[in-house]
Write a protein that holds these residues in place. Structure first.
Motif, PDB file in Angstrom:
ATOM      1  N   LEU A   1       1.785  -3.474  -8.445  1.00 49.68           N
ATOM      2  CA  LEU A   1       2.642  -3.289  -7.280  1.00 49.68           C
ATOM      3  C   LEU A   1       2.102  -2.238  -6.316  1.00 49.68           C
ATOM      4  CD1 LEU A   1       6.277  -3.514  -8.713  1.00 49.68           C
ATOM      5  CD2 LEU A   1       5.053  -5.192  -7.325  1.00 49.68           C
ATOM      6  N   ARG A   2       1.305  -1.319  -6.789  1.00 50.13           N
ATOM      7  CA  ARG A   2       0.738  -0.319  -5.877  1.00 50.13           C
ATOM      8  C   ARG A   2      -0.067  -0.979  -4.757  1.00 50.13           C
ATOM      9  NH1 ARG A   2       0.278   2.907 -10.715  1.00 50.13           N
ATOM     10  NH2 ARG A   2       1.557   4.800 -10.454  1.00 50.13           N
ATOM     11  N   GLU A   3      -0.668  -2.120  -5.068  1.00 44.62           N
ATOM     12  CA  GLU A   3      -1.430  -2.858  -4.061  1.00 44.62           C
ATOM     13  C   GLU A   3      -0.576  -3.916  -3.367  1.00 44.62           C
ATOM     14  OE1 GLU A   3      -5.946  -3.152  -5.301  1.00 44.62           O
ATOM     15  OE2 GLU A   3      -4.686  -3.923  -6.919  1.00 44.62           O
ATOM     16  N   ALA A   4       0.330  -4.542  -4.129  1.00 49.35           N
ATOM     17  CA  ALA A   4       1.066  -5.698  -3.596  1.00 49.35           C
ATOM     18  C   ALA A   4       2.329  -5.320  -2.837  1.00 49.35           C
ATOM     19  CB  ALA A   4       1.427  -6.644  -4.744  1.00 49.35           C
ATOM     20  N   LEU A   5       2.833  -4.108  -3.049  1.00 47.33           N
ATOM     21  CA  LEU A   5       4.124  -3.740  -2.475  1.00 47.33           C
ATOM     22  C   LEU A   5       4.131  -3.766  -0.947  1.00 47.33           C
ATOM     23  CD1 LEU A   5       6.898  -2.916  -3.601  1.00 47.33           C
ATOM     24  CD2 LEU A   5       6.257  -0.527  -3.204  1.00 47.33           C
ATOM     25  N   SER A   6       2.966  -3.589  -0.330  1.00 48.03           N
ATOM     26  CA  SER A   6       2.914  -3.606   1.134  1.00 48.03           C
ATOM     27  C   SER A   6       3.377  -4.945   1.699  1.00 48.03           C
ATOM     28  CB  SER A   6       1.493  -3.308   1.617  1.00 48.03           C
ATOM     29  OG  SER A   6       0.574  -4.258   1.084  1.00 48.03           O
ATOM     30  N   ILE A   7       3.173  -6.025   0.935  1.00 51.78           N
ATOM     31  CA  ILE A   7       3.624  -7.352   1.389  1.00 51.78           C
ATOM     32  C   ILE A   7       5.146  -7.419   1.373  1.00 51.78           C
ATOM     33  CG2 ILE A   7       3.672  -9.801   0.761  1.00 51.78           C
ATOM     34  CD1 ILE A   7       0.763  -9.532  -0.085  1.00 51.78           C
ATOM     35  N   SER A   8       5.757  -6.937   0.291  1.00 56.40           N
ATOM     36  CA  SER A   8       7.224  -6.943   0.205  1.00 56.40           C
ATOM     37  C   SER A   8       7.855  -5.967   1.190  1.00 56.40           C
ATOM     38  CB  SER A   8       7.667  -6.590  -1.217  1.00 56.40           C
ATOM     39  OG  SER A   8       7.344  -7.614  -2.118  1.00 56.40           O
ATOM     40  N   SER A   9       7.129  -4.905   1.515  1.00 57.24           N
ATOM     41  CA  SER A   9       7.698  -3.863   2.382  1.00 57.24           C
ATOM     42  C   SER A   9       7.661  -4.220   3.854  1.00 57.24           C
ATOM     43  CB  SER A   9       6.944  -2.547   2.165  1.00 57.24           C
ATOM     44  OG  SER A   9       7.063  -2.129   0.815  1.00 57.24           O
ATOM     45  N   ALA A  10       6.849  -5.193   4.227  1.00 52.69           N
ATOM     46  CA  ALA A  10       6.751  -5.589   5.637  1.00 52.69           C
ATOM     47  C   ALA A  10       8.006  -6.345   6.062  1.00 52.69           C
ATOM     48  CB  ALA A  10       5.513  -6.446   5.857  1.00 52.69           C
TER      49      ALA A  10
ATOM     50  N   GLY B   1      11.501   0.968  -1.363  1.00 54.76           N
ATOM     51  CA  GLY B   1      11.821   0.787   0.044  1.00 54.76           C
ATOM     52  C   GLY B   1      12.810  -0.356   0.232  1.00 54.76           C
ATOM     53  N   ARG B   2      13.591  -0.278   1.300  1.00 59.70           N
ATOM     54  CA  ARG B   2      14.666  -1.262   1.484  1.00 59.70           C
ATOM     55  C   ARG B   2      14.134  -2.678   1.654  1.00 59.70           C
ATOM     56  NH1 ARG B   2      18.043  -3.974   4.917  1.00 59.70           N
ATOM     57  NH2 ARG B   2      20.272  -3.827   4.438  1.00 59.70           N
ATOM     58  N   ASN B   3      13.070  -2.851   2.410  1.00 62.11           N
ATOM     59  CA  ASN B   3      12.552  -4.208   2.632  1.00 62.11           C
ATOM     60  C   ASN B   3      12.093  -4.851   1.333  1.00 62.11           C
ATOM     61  OD1 ASN B   3      13.026  -4.021   5.377  1.00 62.11           O
ATOM     62  ND2 ASN B   3      10.948  -3.346   5.865  1.00 62.11           N
ATOM     63  N   ALA B   4      11.455  -4.077   0.456  1.00 65.79           N
ATOM     64  CA  ALA B   4      11.007  -4.603  -0.830  1.00 65.79           C
ATOM     65  C   ALA B   4      12.212  -4.945  -1.704  1.00 65.79           C
ATOM     66  CB  ALA B   4      10.102  -3.598  -1.529  1.00 65.79           C
ATOM     67  N   ARG B   5      13.208  -4.074  -1.677  1.00 67.89           N
ATOM     68  CA  ARG B   5      14.420  -4.352  -2.471  1.00 67.89           C
ATOM     69  C   ARG B   5      15.159  -5.569  -1.927  1.00 67.89           C
ATOM     70  NH1 ARG B   5      17.613  -0.487  -1.293  1.00 67.89           N
ATOM     71  NH2 ARG B   5      16.272   1.062  -0.292  1.00 67.89           N
TER      72      ARG B   5
END
Length: 610
Positions: free
Chosen positions: A27-36, A456-460
């Protein structure tokens, strides 16, 4: 008295923490996709920043049928190093390293197949941290048959989704209550009271439903009154079904016997005294070999309508041998009347005891805002050993349910299904801000606190996506998201607004075209629509229409990653319970069919016996 039957073996804290570490690594690498945020997709050039692949490549890979994916994985076995871990991940046999999913320098996604397999590998089901629902029920119930009112059918009182959830969860809660020897249930976030009412009426549990909304509490009270009426009708119907069948058969037999008896008497009167002496009692009475009674008994047994309260109860209208005999077979006590039968005193006492027992099996809706520090004795005056439950408890209420469970000695067990992950409070999301809040929704366990991890809210929010879409290769409704993303670029360019606190809402459903959508949205946002010519609006539409597939592909990536975010949140809660010294057993259970109810996982725990 609590049962001593062993419960299924679950993974310990060290094993769960190891899986948590692996998940964080991905997730350290992939979380940026969920956070956008898709609203900023074009204004922030999200695709160019995060993905180094053509959208057609991503869409083709994620839409590929399962059979083709399996064939590709099999072919990869012959390939060295990079492809082989993908096969191992697919088989769930553990992995040592993933091939390069993200570019080391740009951090962009470069391998969509590896990304999809990694997301699948770190899902709850594949990690092996879930206890099977059926296995848990068998362990809880043993050889005992659950005592229920079989006539209660929730799909007559609620929609199919809620009915599915209430039936499964109420059976589990009742089994846990029987296992622990507990009658009191506290339902947090009880809402409309469906689960509470069902537990009370069908499983005869004493339920307190607590909700923060007074409107919900009042509505739950009214709804429960209606359910009780239906429940009484079901019971009355079940009793009448048994009694009426027996009485109907008796009446039919009486009519037949009257006809036969009348014919026999007429025959006797026409015969001589000598012939009368030859007549026996069997000429007057029918063949009473017991077949009638046997048939009635079989019919009653086949109905299967007895609840556990009525198994040994003599019905008020029950029939006796007198009802089955011909009317002339027994001499009346008086010339014209047969005295009414009296109910035995033992049966009267039994009825009073059952009626008194029914009064104690109640559902009490209460209004209170629950936090981790709520004092239950102030809310429930007769608090005793109990279970705490919650069906789709929203935001912080789910983690607070677990905190209350661990801090109150009266609560012997918990069964919690959370939802609305986007409403969770996160301790480390905005470290620069000062907060007075001490207990946060996320994280809960020591390991994630030490890591100071936040989503982060967008990921959640992405964790709340309907996961069944993945199975059919669907993303989110692309056109509505596309409209909103283009609108954001218009607002930025033409009105100089980069961030807007106001929301457009559900205008897309009320719009006939993109032009209509933009005009209605600008009006709702309080912006002057007259300064924007229609041609300018349509120019933006034509500019971004060829890039609509970028948004579609990106949202499919978010949907694929969604289960990993949910896994992180639920693993955090499970690890928190494993850290507590006084908890004897805790597990994560897939309680519902995810197609019917996407938020389908329950956190369950029982305390050690004192």
């Amino acid at each position: 008295m609590a049962a001593s039957r062993p419960l299924p073996v679950t993974q310990g804290l060290p094993t769960l923490c190891a899986k948590l570490q692996e998940l964080l690594r991905f997730l350290r690498e992939a979380l940026s996709i969920s956070s956008a945020h898709t609203v900023d997709f074009y204004t922030e050039s999200v695709w160019e920043k995060l993905v180094d692949l053509p959208p057609e490549t991503v869409l083709a890979a994620l839409r590929r049928p399962a059979a083709a994916a399996a064939a590709a994985a099999t072919a990869a076995e012959a390939q060295p190093s990079e492809a082989r871990p993908l096969v191992e991940a697919e088989r769930g046999s553990g992995i040592t390293d993933f091939p390069k999913i993200f570019c080391e320098t740009s951090q962009k996604l470069v391998n969509v197949e590896a990304f999809a397999l990694a997301a699948k590998y770190y899902s709850i089901q594949n990690l092996g941290i879930c206890t099977p629902f059926e296995q848990l029920l068998v362990a809880l119930q043993g050889n005992q048959k659950q005592k229920t009112d079989e006539n209660m059918k929730p799909d007559e009182f609620m929609n199919l989704k809620k009915s599915h959830e209430v039936q499964a969860m109420s059976e589990l809660i009742s089994s846990i209550a029987d296992y622990c020897g507990i009658k009191q249930i506290i339902d947090l976030g009880s809402g409309k009271g469906y689960l509470s009412s069902f537990l009370s009426l069908k499983y005869n549990l004493n339920v307190y439903g607590i909700d923060s909304s007074n409107t919900n509490t009042h509505g739950a009270e009214e709804r429960n009154k209606k359910l009780k009426k239906h429940w009484k009708v079901y019971h009355r119907r079940s009793n009448l079904d048994v009694n009426e069948m027996g009485l109907q058969m008796a009446e039919e037999r009486k009519v037949q016997d009257e006809i036969k008896c009348k014919a026999d008497i007429e025959g006797v009167c026409n015969n001589s005294t000598t012939n009368q002496e030859k007549l026996s009692t069997s000429d007057f009475l029918p063949d009473f070999s017991g077949s009638v009674i046997s048939n009635i008994r079989k019919q009653m047994e086949n109905l299967h309508v007895y609840s556990h309260q009525e198994e040994n109860l003599c019905f008020e209208n029950t029939f006796s041998l007198r009802d089955l005999l011909p009317i002339n077979a027994i001499e009346p006590a008086s010339s014209c009347q047969i005295p009414k039968r009296k109910m035995p005193e033992a049966n009267k006492k039994r009825r009073k005891m059952i009626s008194k027992s029914n009064e104690s099996n109640i559902y009490s809706p209460l209004t209170s805002f629950i936090t981790a520090d709520s004092e239950l004795h102030d809310i429930i005056k007769d608090l005793e050993d109990c279970l705490m439950v919650g069906l789709h408890t929203c935001g912080d209420l789910a983690p607070n349910t677990l905190r209350i469970f661990t801090s109150k000695s009266e609560i012997k067990g918990v069964c919690s299904v959370g939802c609305c992950y986007h409403l969770l409070s996160e301790e480390f999301e905005n470290p620069q801000k000062e907060y007075t809040q001490e207990k946060w929704g996320f994280p809960m366990c020591h390991y994630l606190k030490e890591e100071r991890w936040f989503c982060g809210r967008n990921a959640r929010m992405s964790a709340c996506l309907a996961l069944e879409r993945v199975a059919v290769g669907q993303g989110l409704p692309t056109e509505s998201l596309f409209y909103r993303a283009v609108l954001q670029d218009i607002i930025k360019d033409c009105y100089g607004i980069t961030k807007c606190d106001r929301h457009v809402g559900k205008i897309y459903a009320k719009s006939s075209s993109f032009l209509d959508y933009v005009k209605k949205s600008l009006k709702k946002l309080g912006l002057d629509e007259s300064k924007l010519p229609e041609k300018t609006i349509m120019d933006y539409y034509e500019k971004y229409k060829p890039r609509m597939n970028e948004l579609e592909a990106f949202n499919m990536l978010k949907v694929v990653l969604a289960p990993c975010i949910e896994t992180l949140i639920l693993l955090d809660r499970l690890c928190y319970l494993k850290e507590q010294d006084d908890i004897a057993w805790s597990a994560l259970v897939k309680l519902f069919d995810p197609v019917k109810s996407p938020r389908c996982y329950a956190i369950i725990a029982l305390k050690k016996q004192q």
